[in-house]
Every structure is written in C-alpha cells, then in structure tokens.
Design a protein around this motif. Structure first.
Motif, PDB file in Angstrom:
ATOM      1  N   TRP A  17      43.192   8.767  77.776  1.00 22.30           N
ATOM      2  CA  TRP A  17      42.785   9.080  79.153  1.00 22.30           C
ATOM      3  C   TRP A  17      43.798   9.983  79.835  1.00 22.30           C
ATOM      4  N   ASP A  18      45.095   9.825  79.529  1.00 21.24           N
ATOM      5  CA  ASP A  18      46.086  10.738  80.115  1.00 21.24           C
ATOM      6  C   ASP A  18      45.785  12.183  79.681  1.00 21.24           C
ATOM      7  N   ALA A  21      42.247  13.374  81.285  1.00 20.62           N
ATOM      8  CA  ALA A  21      42.097  13.322  82.751  1.00 20.62           C
ATOM      9  C   ALA A  21      41.639  14.649  83.383  1.00 20.62           C
ATOM     10  N   PHE A  25      38.266  15.396  86.159  1.00 18.05           N
ATOM     11  CA  PHE A  25      38.671  15.505  87.565  1.00 18.05           C
ATOM     12  C   PHE A  25      37.414  15.584  88.458  1.00 18.05           C
ATOM     13  N   GLY A  60      40.025   6.721  88.632  1.00 19.51           N
ATOM     14  CA  GLY A  60      40.082   8.108  88.169  1.00 19.51           C
ATOM     15  C   GLY A  60      40.854   8.982  89.129  1.00 19.51           C
ATOM     16  N   SER A  61      40.304  10.166  89.407  1.00 18.41           N
ATOM     17  CA  SER A  61      41.000  11.155  90.236  1.00 18.41           C
ATOM     18  C   SER A  61      40.875  10.870  91.728  1.00 18.41           C
ATOM     19  N   ASP A  80      43.883   2.262  88.007  1.00 15.28           N
ATOM     20  CA  ASP A  80      43.426   3.046  86.858  1.00 15.28           C
ATOM     21  C   ASP A  80      44.486   2.983  85.770  1.00 15.28           C
ATOM     22  N   SER A  82      45.304   5.260  83.638  1.00  9.35           N
ATOM     23  CA  SER A  82      45.987   6.519  83.328  1.00  9.35           C
ATOM     24  C   SER A  82      46.933   6.952  84.450  1.00  9.35           C
ATOM     25  N   THR A  84      48.081   9.937  84.698  1.00  4.29           N
ATOM     26  CA  THR A  84      47.630  11.273  85.118  1.00  4.29           C
ATOM     27  C   THR A  84      46.523  11.154  86.163  1.00  4.29           C
ATOM     28  N   GLN A  85      45.602  10.209  85.940  1.00  4.03           N
ATOM     29  CA  GLN A  85      44.529   9.999  86.916  1.00  4.03           C
ATOM     30  C   GLN A  85      45.113   9.496  88.244  1.00  4.03           C
ATOM     31  N   ALA A  89      44.864  11.178  91.876  1.00  2.00           N
ATOM     32  CA  ALA A  89      44.284  10.453  93.016  1.00  2.00           C
ATOM     33  C   ALA A  89      45.270  10.451  94.188  1.00  2.00           C
ATOM     34  N   GLN A 105      48.801   1.990  88.788  1.00  2.00           N
ATOM     35  CA  GLN A 105      48.547   2.326  87.388  1.00  2.00           C
ATOM     36  C   GLN A 105      48.560   1.004  86.627  1.00  2.00           C
TER      37      GLN A 105
END
Ligand SMILES: C[S@@+](CC[C@H](N)C(=O)[O-])C[C@H]1O[C@@H](n2cnc3c(N)ncnc32)[C@H](O)[C@@H]1O
Length: 253
Positions: A17-18, A21, A25, A60-61, A80, A82, A84-85, A89, A105
């Motif tokens: 998921w990272d 991501a 988006f 998510g984002s 989330d 991830s 990155t997500q 966000a 996270q």
C-alpha cells in the motif's frame, strides 16, 4: 494478539500500500462509494453530518474525510495502514479549518489509541475487505461508536472476484463458497485480502451486536460509458449482470 502469520500479512500489505498509494490518491472517496455504485448524493445514508464526530477505517488519502468536513462534521478521525496514505491525508486535511483532525497509521485489527464510545459515525469506503480478521475489526469499531451510532461501509461484492470476463463471456472461475485470505488478483505484488461471502459479513455484524438497517447492491450504469474495456477489472458488462460492490449501513444497539 494477532497470530504471527496475520501480522506478517499486515506488514507485507503495508509495503504494497505504501508503494500503491499514489495510484489511489482520491480514487475511491465519498460521495462515491465504489465503482458503478449509486453515490451518497442519491442514497443519503449518512443523513445530517453537522456537528458529528466521524472516524474512517482505511482513510487512504483523506478525501472522504474532507467530504465529511465540507458537510459539517466537527471532528475527523482516520486510521490507515500506510504511512504514505496517512501523509497524503495529513497534507490534504491541513487546509480544513475549525475541525479537529486525528490520524493514526496502523492496522484496523488493532486499536492504536482511538477513544471508546466516542463517535457518532464510523465508516469505511472500500477498505474493510483488507482486514485479516473481520471479527476483531468489527469488535474494535463497534467499541468506538456511541450507542445508537452508525457504521456504514462499502466493499467489493464477493461474487465479483469469482467471475471473470473473457470478451463477451462471463466465467465462474472460483467457488463462491471458498473463503479466506487470498492474493488480490489485479495486483502484481503481494496484496492479501479476505475473500468472504455476503452471509459472513452479515452474520459477523449481527454477532458483534449491530442492527442492520440497509444493504445496497444497486448499480448505476451511465448510458455514455456503457462500452467498458473488458481488460478493466470493473466492466459495465459485468455490472449489468452482477453487483460489483455492496454497501451496508448498521446501527450500534
Ligand atoms: C481503496 S483505499 C481506501 C480509500 C479511501 N476511502 C479514500 O477516501 O481515499 C483502501 C485503504 O485501506 C488501507 N488498508 C489496507 N489494509 C488495512 C488494514 N489492515 N488496516 C487499516 N487500513 C488498511 C490501505 O492502506 C488503503 O489506504
């Protein structure tokens, strides 16, 4: 404690998921519940959001949380897997004024410090099927809700991944009865999701203590995009015959 095999899957899904991501988006976010589904504008499952404390599972984002803020929610919370997500966000929601934002996270199977009996609404848009332990995840999010609070989620319909499209033909390539953790077909890297039947979702919700208020299996096929590319995972041909996704709204008794 989760079994170590499940911990390993969560770790491997986090890495995937990272990496994935940026592709996701803002891709599946309210008012959209998922591909080819009616939207919140048509369904109005959330009712009036003003002043509501909301928590998104698999946020998510952050685009669905932004939708919540623009409809008057007073507190935005999200979890989330991830990093990155969560970073995306945080950036997206940094411009939201007068609304408390709390993002974690972590895995939905564990509580990273989310308050108990606090939320008016817990929701999840196309993320819940990533849980490696549905029972534990439902118990967690049930505990976060105030009595009478709502849980609304959308996810891919379990029949959808069991049927593939070959040109004009639809082929049943897996048994609907086979449940469990499986590689997500359209992903080319390790991505394990829980293949469950609709009855399993419903029975687990009931066992957790939820009262089911509505199940949506409808599709909205726009006339102008009827000719879907068969190489795409969600096609209009398939959606005209079987539901690509479902939505469930339930209440904490
Ligand atoms: C399709 S996206 C959801 C998009 C989101 N609704 C939005 O508005 O941007 C699914 C999300 O579930 C997250 N996820 C996957 N497994 C998870 C887990 N075990 N716990 C928490 N989040 C998870 C992924 O990192 C991903 O961001």
């Amino acid at each position: 404690m989760l079994e170590s095999i499940k911990e390993d899957i969560i770790l491997s899904n986090k890495k995937s998921w990272d990496d994935a991501a940026p592709r996701f988006f803002g891709r599946t976010a309210l008012p959209i519940y998922g591909p080819i589904l009616p939207t919140e504008n048509e369904l109005n499952l959330f009712d009036d959001l003003s002043g509501k404390k909301v928590l998104e599972i698999g946020c998510g984002s952050g685009h669905s949380l932004k939708y919540m803020a623009s409809n008057g929610a007073s507190e935005l919370w999200g979890i989330d897997l991830s990093d990155t997500q969560i970073e995306a966000a945080r950036t997206l929601l940094s411009v939201v004024n007068n609304t408390k934002v709390n993002l974690f996270q972590g895995a939905m199977e564990k509580n990273p410090g989310i308050p108990i009996e606090y939320f008016d609404i817990v929701y999840s848009i196309y993320a819940i099927g990533w849980t490696v332990d549905l029972g534990r995840t439902l118990q967690n999010l049930y505990s976060y809700l105030k009595p009478g609070g709502k849980f609304i989620f959308s996810w891919e319909h379990p029949i959808h991944s069991r049927i593939s499209q070959n040109g004009e033909q639809l082929i049943i390539n897996k048994s609907y009865h086979d449940e469990g953790l499986q590689q997500c077909e359209p992903w080319d890297r390790p991505a394990i999701m829980n293949q469950l039947r609709i009855s399993t979702y419903i029975n687990e919700l009931i066992q957790t203590g939820f009262q089911i208020e509505k199940i949506v299996e409808d599709v909205v096929i726009q006339e102008e995009i009827k000719s879907g590319d068969p190489a795409v995972w969600y096609t209009h041909k398939k959606a005209s015959l079987i539901p690509p996704a479902f939505i469930i709204k339930c209440i904490k008794r």
